[in-house]
Design an enzyme around this catalytic site. Sequence first.
Site, mmCIF file in Angstrom:
data_model
loop_
_atom_site.group_PDB
_atom_site.id
_atom_site.type_symbol
_atom_site.label_atom_id
_atom_site.label_comp_id
_atom_site.label_asym_id
_atom_site.label_seq_id
_atom_site.Cartn_x
_atom_site.Cartn_y
_atom_site.Cartn_z
ATOM 1 N N GLN A 167 66.128 28.189 -8.483
ATOM 2 C CA GLN A 167 66.192 28.540 -9.913
ATOM 3 C C GLN A 167 67.215 29.643 -10.166
ATOM 4 O O GLN A 167 67.993 29.562 -11.126
ATOM 5 C CB GLN A 167 64.796 28.998 -10.369
ATOM 6 C CG GLN A 167 64.686 29.299 -11.849
ATOM 7 C CD GLN A 167 63.467 30.150 -12.205
ATOM 8 O OE1 GLN A 167 62.870 30.797 -11.346
ATOM 9 N NE2 GLN A 167 63.100 30.135 -13.466
ATOM 10 N N ARG A 180 67.435 22.891 2.514
ATOM 11 C CA ARG A 180 67.171 21.449 2.420
ATOM 12 C C ARG A 180 67.390 20.909 1.016
ATOM 13 O O ARG A 180 67.859 19.793 0.850
ATOM 14 C CB ARG A 180 65.740 21.155 2.838
ATOM 15 C CG ARG A 180 65.515 21.347 4.324
ATOM 16 C CD ARG A 180 64.448 20.389 4.842
ATOM 17 N NE ARG A 180 64.148 20.690 6.236
ATOM 18 C CZ ARG A 180 63.131 21.437 6.629
ATOM 19 N NH1 ARG A 180 62.294 21.932 5.751
ATOM 20 N NH2 ARG A 180 62.931 21.680 7.904
ATOM 21 N N TYR A 200 53.058 36.560 -0.972
ATOM 22 C CA TYR A 200 54.400 36.720 -1.534
ATOM 23 C C TYR A 200 54.655 38.190 -1.882
ATOM 24 O O TYR A 200 55.699 38.756 -1.560
ATOM 25 C CB TYR A 200 54.500 35.836 -2.781
ATOM 26 C CG TYR A 200 55.792 35.921 -3.554
ATOM 27 C CD1 TYR A 200 56.995 35.471 -3.007
ATOM 28 C CD2 TYR A 200 55.808 36.426 -4.848
ATOM 29 C CE1 TYR A 200 58.162 35.535 -3.746
ATOM 30 C CE2 TYR A 200 56.971 36.484 -5.585
ATOM 31 C CZ TYR A 200 58.148 36.040 -5.029
ATOM 32 O OH TYR A 200 59.308 36.095 -5.752
ATOM 33 N N LYS A 205 57.335 40.905 -0.459
ATOM 34 C CA LYS A 205 58.287 41.605 -1.327
ATOM 35 C C LYS A 205 58.253 43.113 -1.081
ATOM 36 O O LYS A 205 59.293 43.760 -1.066
ATOM 37 C CB LYS A 205 58.008 41.283 -2.806
ATOM 38 C CG LYS A 205 58.426 39.872 -3.201
ATOM 39 C CD LYS A 205 59.928 39.686 -2.993
ATOM 40 C CE LYS A 205 60.424 38.310 -3.298
ATOM 41 N NZ LYS A 205 61.832 38.093 -2.904
HETATM 42 N N1 SER Z 1 58.127 34.071 -10.335
HETATM 43 C C1 SER Z 1 57.423 34.539 -9.178
HETATM 44 C C2 SER Z 1 56.169 33.808 -8.975
HETATM 45 O O1 SER Z 1 55.567 33.445 -9.966
HETATM 46 C C3 SER Z 1 57.130 36.009 -9.283
HETATM 47 O O2 SER Z 1 58.233 36.720 -8.827
HETATM 48 O O3 SER Z 1 55.745 33.609 -7.892
#
Ligand code: SER
Length: 318
Positions: free
Chosen positions: A12, A36, A143, A147
Amino acid sequence: MRRILVTGAAGQLGSELIPALRERYGSDNVVAAMHRSPLTEEVADSGPFTQVDATEQDSVERAIRDYDIDSLYHLGSLLSVAAEANRPLAHRVNIIGLLNVLEAACDTGLERVVIPSSIAAFGIDTPHDSTPNETLQRPTSLYGISKVFGELMGNYFFERVGLDVRGVRLPGVVSWKVEPGGGTTDYAVDAFYGAIREGRYTCYLRPGTYLPMMYVPDAIKALIEVAEADVDGLKHHADYNVNSMSFEPTELAEAIRRRMPGFEMDYDVDPLRQYIADSWPNSLDDSVARQEWDWRPDYGLEAMVDDMYENLSRKLLG
Ligand code: SER
């Protein structure tokens, strides 16, 4: 910054950052690195591209040497929901991949590395409104943990290793060229697809779930400006809050309805995505970025919805 490599080029952000960088630095000087997923035609046809597997340090180093790279944007990452769905892959891509990029950058003498962070770097204990740049960070999503790791590593490499690493904590990014995949904030993009294709959308977050959001031109601007800022003015490095708008699902639905009066949004809450969204800020205080490198966003909710609606309608309906 003369010759730039961008990982995650099919994603994106990559799909929009690469054309912007090519315009700025010359098409031949910006190399798109995908793993990929296929590149957009716009990226594939406008300059060099190569395949890079960031989970292998050699693969990153080879691309840097082959294309005589001096700066790198590392965008390749699994978003929040995708990371929970495949922990081993998330560790490899989001943690090992990041370390490989930093070590490859040192081994090849890169001038600069830009690594985006995210609102996911905050947690349920963080103040949710106007979240300060410096505050408690205790994320509970994989995630988000990756980060915070990226921010701390970036700052460590700047201070202790002498590699210039920079980054911004991006809000949920709204864009129309390439759909996000596997994120918690994706609903804000999906709602436009639903509106234009079917006149309706079922949202997986509860009404009232405020999140910081940003239209993609502002996200690209933040990534380029933080990379180009004079290092002498920077007291932070890989951890700048950047803010532009904050909304919750019913406000987005109303804004879409102003362009499409029959649009309907209903709700079917997904517990995982709701849990993740509830742990993230409602809005960010970005005064540090404003002071240190003069950050200013261009888009608020209404301007974003106008532009998004127009461009996505053209893309989907011709
Ligand atoms: N856009 C991301 C997510 O929703 C957040 O950084 O995982």
